[in-house]
Design a protein around this motif. Structure first.
Motif: not given
Length: 260
Positions: A37-44, A177-182
């Motif tokens: 499983l591969v995540h996208g942007a702004w998440v982990n 929102a506050n844990a998003q990965e830049l």
């Protein structure tokens, strides 16, 4: 020595062919065991947990690839590393920008099927930015996407719940929102190489209320790749979290029907 008649030889050959066909069908029907499983942007990768739990319960070996979102090359390398660790045929699943990653990594010989979850399935030379201009998303005319001084993008935390995760509980969306990965802005402008979906089977989940990727762009991707497609009604971009049963079901469909 007894000589077999032509009829008995014919029947023996027919039975042998029949058994071979049945064996071939059984082999083809054997589900692929490994799923990445591969995540996208702004998440982990944590967002995959509801889907992960279902797949593991159903007997699959599931790996969640954590990649740094620092460049497209870095992300591809990180996901390839996880694919290399698999012990056999693998289904590769990507959400959002993760779709661009699996489109590249999917060329690996271990990968036998691709699953796109509200994701970019780019063709050679395409970029997410250019395709987004052809099919503008719901936030294209807002200032919700912010940029740091060193070139990383993030989604305004105040707008994140409505833009990214409208069908998740508000507290959960606010935490994410506050844990998003830049994410490095460069990844969205990285031209795609040879797409794996041209040579390997694919499955696609369209999120019909997606504000991050236009659902019509998702439909275009799915149609062009001849993907086995489902539409998850009312789903936000966080469809893999808000509708884990549908997403896991699609992945299991891929694992069952992709031929190792």
């Amino acid at each position: 020595m007894k000589i077999k008649s032509k009829k008995s030889i014919f029947l023996s050959a027919a039975l042998t062919l029949g058994m071979s066909a049945l064996t071939g069908q059984a082999m083809a029907a054997t589900p692929v065991h490994n799923i990445v499983l591969v995540h996208g942007a702004w998440v982990n990768g944590n967002g995959w947990k509801p889907v992960y739990d279902i797949l593991v319960k159903d007997g699959y070996h599931v790996s969640v690839a954590e990649h740094p979102l620092t460049s497209f090359g870095d992300d591809v390398t990180a996901v390839k590393r996880i694919v290399d660790m698999q012990d056999g045929p693998t289904i590769l699943v990507g959400h959002s920008y993760g779709g661009a990653i699996i489109t590249d990594v999917g060329n690996d010989s271990k990968v036998v099927g691709l699953v796109y979850i509200a994701a970019h399935a780019l063709d050679q030379g395409e970029t997410e930015v250019a395709n987004g201009k052809l099919f503008p998303n719901a936030i294209s005319k807002t200032n919700d996407v912010k940029k740091t001084a060193d070139g990383f993008l993030y989604l305004d935390p105040a707008r994140y719940p409505a833009d990214f995760a409208a069908d998740l509980p508000l507290k959960q969306a606010q935490f994410e929102a506050n844990a998003q990965e830049l994410t490095a802005a460069s990844v969205f402008n990285s031209p795609a190489g040879q797409p794996a979906w041209k040579t390997k089977p694919s499955w696609y989940a369209v999120a019909t209320s997606d504000h991050i990727i236009n659902p019509d762009l998702e439909r275009m991707y799915a149609k062009r790749a001849h993907s086995h497609t489902i539409e998850v009604q009312g789903a936000s971009h966080s469809v893999y979290e808000s509708h884990p049963k549908e997403v896991a079901g699609l992945i299991e469909q891929a694992a069952t029907h992709a031929v190792p």
